[in-house]
Design a protein around this motif. Structure first.
Motif, PDB file in Angstrom:
ATOM      1  N   UNK A   4       0.810  -1.216   0.000  1.00  0.00           N
ATOM      2  CA  UNK A   4       0.000   0.000   0.000  1.00  0.00           C
ATOM      3  C   UNK A   4       0.850   1.276   0.000  1.00  0.00           C
ATOM      4  N   UNK A   5       2.137   1.146   0.366  1.00  0.00           N
ATOM      5  CA  UNK A   5       3.044   2.293   0.253  1.00  0.00           C
ATOM      6  C   UNK A   5       3.862   2.235  -1.034  1.00  0.00           C
ATOM      7  N   UNK A   6       4.322   1.053  -1.383  1.00  0.00           N
ATOM      8  CA  UNK A   6       5.135   0.883  -2.591  1.00  0.00           C
ATOM      9  C   UNK A   6       5.362  -0.599  -2.843  1.00  0.00           C
ATOM     10  N   UNK A  28      10.535  -1.754   4.145  1.00  0.00           N
ATOM     11  CA  UNK A  28       9.798  -1.008   5.165  1.00  0.00           C
ATOM     12  C   UNK A  28       8.345  -1.450   5.244  1.00  0.00           C
ATOM     13  N   UNK A  29       7.703  -1.150   6.361  1.00  0.00           N
ATOM     14  CA  UNK A  29       6.294  -1.465   6.543  1.00  0.00           C
ATOM     15  C   UNK A  29       5.484  -0.864   5.407  1.00  0.00           C
ATOM     16  N   UNK A 225       9.972   6.932   2.739  1.00  0.00           N
ATOM     17  CA  UNK A 225      11.056   7.233   3.671  1.00  0.00           C
ATOM     18  C   UNK A 225      10.897   6.332   4.881  1.00  0.00           C
ATOM     19  N   UNK A 226      11.722   5.301   5.008  1.00  0.00           N
ATOM     20  CA  UNK A 226      11.583   4.375   6.145  1.00  0.00           C
ATOM     21  C   UNK A 226      11.856   5.080   7.464  1.00  0.00           C
ATOM     22  N   UNK A 227      11.183   4.634   8.507  1.00  0.00           N
ATOM     23  CA  UNK A 227      11.310   5.261   9.813  1.00  0.00           C
ATOM     24  C   UNK A 227      12.686   5.037  10.419  1.00  0.00           C
TER      25      UNK A 227
END
Length: 239
Positions: A4-6, A28-29, A225-227
């Protein structure tokens, strides 16, 4: 919905049992990974050349999954034709996928070296001598000084993927790193991500690997942008 993000696409040699296992869980999540495979019998130049003929179809298939970036995850397979082949491969695969940004491991490692300002490399690679020689030629033609090539002489891709990380750790630690400003562990089928930080601590220098550099380059091209750093080592900490 997954991704859902990429979404990241991975093109993997058929005998490779490591790349998708190390890279996929590091996303990443909200970022999903999707794999397309190319047939490869073993680690010889002839078979790598045959495999390269399937790469564009693999990229085209990933393009239909609406991925945001594609990684050609094979080091020797993206450098065996010499200087410039890695970037040519990236361009051709991107076009085949409908313009999706594409990275090839041989180009990714160079970007990683340059991001850290590295010039002198001690290399450990699992390949047979022919491929080890081609890798040294490629790296030196690209402007790096290979201070030592520690080749393991393994032809079988399945055998490379079965290597224990603790054995690779010992092999790398005991190699000659004199004159080098970093260690590079080549091959996306060689498990490495869990030993990089241990090697850096024990050797006192940056340690990079094919999967680590490929993951890092994928992250440069994802629209997220990963946390926190998704990969290990100086490469993710300092760039």
């Amino acid at each position: 919905m997954y991704g859902w993000r990429a979404r990241a696409g991975l093109i993997v040699p058929s005998v490779n049992s490591t790349a998708e296992t190390e890279l996929g869980p590091r996303m990443p999540d909200g970022v999903s990974s999707h794999v397309s495979r190319m047939y490869l019998e073993d680690g010889t130049v002839d078979h790598l050349e045959k495999m390269a003929g399937e790469a564009e179809e693999s990229a085209s298939l990933l393009g239909t999954a609406d991925v945001d970036v594609i990684a050609y995850t094979c080091t020797a397979g993206s450098l065996h034709e010499g200087l410039g082949f890695d970037e040519q491969l990236e361009s051709e695969l991107s076009e085949a996928a409908g313009g999706v940004p594409t990275v090839a491991t041989a180009a990714s490692i160079k970007r990683a070296f340059d991001a850290l300002g590295l010039e002198r490399l001690s290399v450990t690679a699992p390949y047979i001598d022919d491929l080890n020689d081609l890798e040294v030629e490629f790296l030196e033609a690209s402007g790096y000084d290979v201070t030592n090539m520690n080749g393991l002489g393994i032809k079988s891709g399945l055998e490379i993927g079965a290597q224990k990380q603790e054995d690779t750790y010992r092999t790398v630690r005991e190699a000659d790193h004199s004159g080098a400003d970093a260690v590079f562990i080549s091959c996306t089928n060689l498990p490495t991500l869990d030993i990089i930080e241990k090697l850096e601590a024990d050797l006192g220098m940056p340690v990079l690997s094919s999967n680590q550099a490929t993951l890092w380059d994928v992250m440069q091209n994802l629209p997220v942008s990963p946390e926190e750093p998704v990969g290990p080592g100086t490469l993710f900490e300092e760039t």
